[in-house]
Design an enzyme around this catalytic site. Structure first.
Site, PDB file in Angstrom:
ATOM      1  N   LYS A  56       0.859  -1.121   0.018  1.00 41.27           N
ATOM      2  CA  LYS A  56       0.072  -0.073   0.039  1.00 41.27           C
ATOM      3  C   LYS A  56       0.757   1.337   0.028  1.00 41.27           C
ATOM      4  O   LYS A  56       1.343   1.528   1.047  1.00 41.27           O
ATOM      5  CB  LYS A  56      -0.703  -0.090   1.298  1.00 41.27           C
ATOM      6  CG  LYS A  56      -2.101   1.042   1.221  1.00 41.27           C
ATOM      7  CD  LYS A  56      -1.318   2.541   1.840  1.00 41.27           C
ATOM      8  CE  LYS A  56      -2.383   3.350   1.662  1.00 41.27           C
ATOM      9  NZ  LYS A  56      -1.844   4.619   2.245  1.00 41.27           N
TER      10      LYS A  56
ATOM     11  N   GLU B  15      10.031   1.985  10.444  1.00 43.25           N
ATOM     12  CA  GLU B  15      11.352   3.116  10.051  1.00 43.25           C
ATOM     13  C   GLU B  15      10.792   4.284  10.024  1.00 43.25           C
ATOM     14  O   GLU B  15       9.928   4.543   9.228  1.00 43.25           O
ATOM     15  CB  GLU B  15      11.850   2.641   8.724  1.00 43.25           C
ATOM     16  CG  GLU B  15      13.293   3.288   8.761  1.00 43.25           C
ATOM     17  CD  GLU B  15      13.252   4.604   7.946  1.00 43.25           C
ATOM     18  OE1 GLU B  15      13.203   5.491   8.410  1.00 43.25           O
ATOM     19  OE2 GLU B  15      13.121   4.473   6.673  1.00 43.25           O
TER      20      GLU B  15
ATOM     21  N   CYS C 176      14.371  10.754   5.747  1.00 40.90           N
ATOM     22  CA  CYS C 176      14.329  10.416   7.430  1.00 40.90           C
ATOM     23  C   CYS C 176      15.955  10.532   7.801  1.00 40.90           C
ATOM     24  O   CYS C 176      16.046  10.946   8.965  1.00 40.90           O
ATOM     25  CB  CYS C 176      13.548   9.124   7.568  1.00 40.90           C
ATOM     26  SG  CYS C 176      14.343   7.605   6.722  1.00 40.90           S
TER      27      CYS C 176
ATOM     28  N   GLU D  13      10.898  17.051  13.027  1.00 46.45           N
ATOM     29  CA  GLU D  13      11.284  16.697  11.921  1.00 46.45           C
ATOM     30  C   GLU D  13      10.504  17.678  10.793  1.00 46.45           C
ATOM     31  O   GLU D  13       9.196  17.427  10.672  1.00 46.45           O
ATOM     32  CB  GLU D  13      11.053  15.283  11.523  1.00 46.45           C
ATOM     33  CG  GLU D  13      11.709  14.712  10.088  1.00 46.45           C
ATOM     34  CD  GLU D  13      11.322  13.118   9.861  1.00 46.45           C
ATOM     35  OE1 GLU D  13      12.249  12.545   9.544  1.00 46.45           O
ATOM     36  OE2 GLU D  13      10.308  12.959  10.057  1.00 46.45           O
TER      37      GLU D  13
END
Length: 488
Positions: free
Chosen positions: A182, A258, A291, A392
Site C-alpha cells: 500500500k 522506520e 528520514c 522533523e
C-alpha cells in the site's frame, strides 16, 4: 498534461481497475499539474487483496519453495533493470526527483540494494541446532526452525518510493511471506509497477498484491486491523507509526517501523579542512525529504562565526543550481506536494518567530514554475530546545547549533526523541569513533563513511523506529521461530 500511464491495482495475479473504475489524479511536483491517473481502491478491493494474500500463503508452496522464490525475485530484478528508463520517469514525475537523485538514491540505490539482498539471502539461517539437554531423567534434542511469518502489509512513503517498496516487498517475498503493498497516494505508479512486472515475471497469483488509493488512511486502516494480516512494515512519520502500533495491538500484530529523524552532524574543531566539511553540509539533496538526512549541524562555538561565513557563501553559490528539471548536475527539485511545501514554509516562519537567524533561503519560489518549489534554507543562532531543532521538518531546512566542547556536542546530538542517523568529523579517527559510539542512533558516518547499504541493517533508536531493514537482519524481521524438541 498526462505523461505517465495509469497506475492499476494488482490483485490475485490480475492488473485491473478499482471497483467501479474509480480513479484519482496523479499530481506532478515539478508542475503541480496532472501527470497521470491511478486506481482509487475501495474497501472491497482491499478485502480481495487480503484474501488473495492469505490464500496464497496458506494453500501454495510459496513459503517452502526457496529455489522458486529466489529465481523469481532474480527475474523480477532483471526486469526492473531492463525498465530503468521507465522507472526514472516515474520517480521524476511522481516524487519530484532531480536527475542527480534519480541516479543515486531513487533508482540506482533501489536496484543495487535489491541485488545486495539477493547476495546475502544465502546467508540466512533456516535452522539452528541447540544440541542435547538432560532434563527430568531423559535426553531431549532441541532444534529451532525459522519460517515465514505469513501475510505482510507493507505501507510505504512517497519520498524514495522505488527504494522503500523494494526493501519491503523483496525482503518479505524472499523469505516466503505474501505481500499487500500500500503506497502513499502521491506515488502510486512506483508501486503499481511492482505488480505489472511481477505479472510479467510469472509470480503465482496472490503472492504480491498492490493497492493504490487517494485516501491516505482507508486501505492502511483495513490492512492494519485485519486479523488475516500477520505483520505490518511501515516507513513514514513517527505519529503515524504510533497510530499503527495502537491499531495493531488489538490483534497482537507484529509491527516494525522506520520512522522520523532529526539527525546531527558533528564537526569537531580539529579538522584541518573545517571549511570544506562545513560547506558540504548543505541540506539540499532531494529537497531534504529523507528520514536519515543530517538536519542539525553542530559546530564548535570557537569556530561558529567561521562556519556561518562558509555556509552563507555556500548557500549563495547554490542558489542558482537547483529547480531545473533537466539539469543533470542538480541534486534538488521541488518538494512532493503543495501540502508539504506549505508545511515546510510554516516551520521556516516558526524558526523566525523562535528567534533563530535566517542565514539563507526561506522563500517559496513561484518564479521557478507552477510546482512546489521552496528555497534551500539555513538557520543559525539556533538553540537545541527550539522546535525547528527538535521536530522533523522533512524539507531543505538546516539548523546550525554551536557546542562548547566534545561532551556538549554529544549531549546536544542525543537531546532528541529521534535516533536514526548521524555523522562525526575529526582529523583524529580514534576520537571520531569514540564520539560516534556515544551517539544514540542506529547508523552513523565517520569522516564521510557510508553506513547505509543493502547488505547492512538499517533502523533507528528511540522514536525513529522498531526493527531493522535490509541485510540479513532485515530478512529475519519477516521470520518466526519454531523450536522442536524430541527424544531419541
Amino acid at each position: 498534461m498526462t505523461i505517465l500511464p495509469d497506475a492499476l491495482l494488482y490483485v490475485d495475479g490480475k492488473l485491473r481497475a478499482a471497483e467501479g473504475g474509480k480513479t484519482y489524479d496523479n499530481i506532478g511536483p515539478w508542475t503541480g499539474e496532472v501527470v497521470g491517473h491511478a486506481a482509487d481502491a475501495s474497501a472491497a478491493d482491499v478485502e480481495e487483496a487480503i484474501a488473495a494474500a492469505r490464500r496464497a500463503f496458506d494453500t501454495t508452496d510459496w513459503s517452502t519453495n526457496h529455489e522458486k522464490r529466489f529465481a523469481l525475485l532474480k527475474k523480477l530484478h532483471a526486469l526492473f533493470v531492463a525498465n530503468s528508463d521507465r522507472l526514472a520517469d516515474i520517480v521524476r514525475h511522481e516524487a519530484g526527483a532531480s536527475l542527480v537523485a534519480v541516479h543515486r538514491a531513487q533508482l540506482a540505490q533501489c536496484l543495487n540494494s535489491w541485488e545486495n539482498l539477493l547476495e546475502v539471502y544465502p546467508k540466512l539461517a533456516w535452522d539452528k541446532d541447540y544440541g542435547d539437554k538432560d532434563t527430568y531423567g531423559f535426553t531431549t534434542h532441541r532444534k529451532a526452525f525459522y519460517e515465514a511469518v505469513g501475510v505482510v502489509g507493507a505501507i510505504t512513503p512517497w519520498n524514495f518510493p522505488l527504494y522503500i517498496n523494494a526493501e519491503k516487498v523483496v525482503s518479505a517475498l524472499l523469505v516466503g511471506c505474501t505481500v499487500i503493498l500500500k503506497p502513499a497516494p502521491d506515488t502510486p505508479l512506483a508501486a503499481s509497477i511492482f505488480g505489472e512486472l511481477a505479472a510479467e515475471a510469472g509470480f503465482p497469483d496472490g503472492v504480491i498484491n498492490v493497492i493504490t488509493g487517494s485516501d491516505p488512511a482507508l486501505a492502511g486502516e483495513l490492512i492494519v486491523t485485519d486479523p488475516r494480516v500477520d505483520l505490518i512494515t511501515f516507513t513514514g512519520s513517527t505519529a503515524i507509526g504510533k497510530h499503527i502500533v495502537r491499531q495493531g495491538a488489538e490483534t497482537l500484530k507484529r509491527v516494525f517501523l522506520e520512522l522520523g529523524g532529526k539527525s546531527a552532524a558533528i564537526v569537531l574543531e580539529d579538522n584541518a579542512n573545517f571549511a570544506q566539511i562545513v560547506a558540504q553540509q548543505l541540506l539540499v539533496f532531494h529537497a531534504g525529504q529523507g528520514c536519515a538526512v543530517m538536519s542539525r549541524l553542530l559546530v564548535p562555538r570557537s569556530r561558529y562565526d567561521e562556519a556561518k561565513a562558509v555556509l552563507k557563501a555556500s548557500y549563495d553559490a547554490f542558489s542558482t543550481k537547483w529547480g531545473v528539471f533537466d539539469d543533470p548536475a542538480s541534486p534538488m527539485g521541488p518538494v512532493v506536494s503543495k501540502k508539504q511545501r506549505d508545511r515546510v514554509k510554516a516551520y521556516i516562519d516558526l524558526g523566525v518567530e523562535e528567534g533563530a537567524t535566517l542565514l539563507a533561503g526561506g522563500n517559496i519560489r513561484e518564479d521557478l514554475g507552477t510546482g512546489w518549489f521552496i528555497e534551500p534554507t539555513c538557520f543559525v543562532d539556533v538553540t537545541n530546545d527550539m522546535r525547528i531543532a527538535q521536530e522533523e521538518i522533512f524539507g531543505p531546512v538546516l539548523v546550525v547549533i554551536p557546542f562548547d566542547d566534545e561532551e556538549d556536542a554529544i549531549r546536544i546530538a542525543n537531546d532528541s526523541v529521534y535516533g536514526l542517523s548521524g555523522a562525526v568529523y575529526s582529523d583524529n579517527l580514534d576520537r571520531a569513533l569514540s564520539v560516534a559510539k556515544r551517539i544514540r542512533t542506529g547508523t552513523i558516518s565517520v569522516n564521510g563513511g557510508l553506513p547505509i547499504n543493502g547488505d547492512l541493517p538499517f533502523g533507528g533508536y528511540k522514536q525513529s523506529g522498531i526493527g531493522r531493514a535490509w541485510g540479513v537482519e532485515g530478512l529475519e524481521e519477516y521470520l518466526e521461530t519454531k523450536l522442536i524438541g524430541w527424544r531419541s
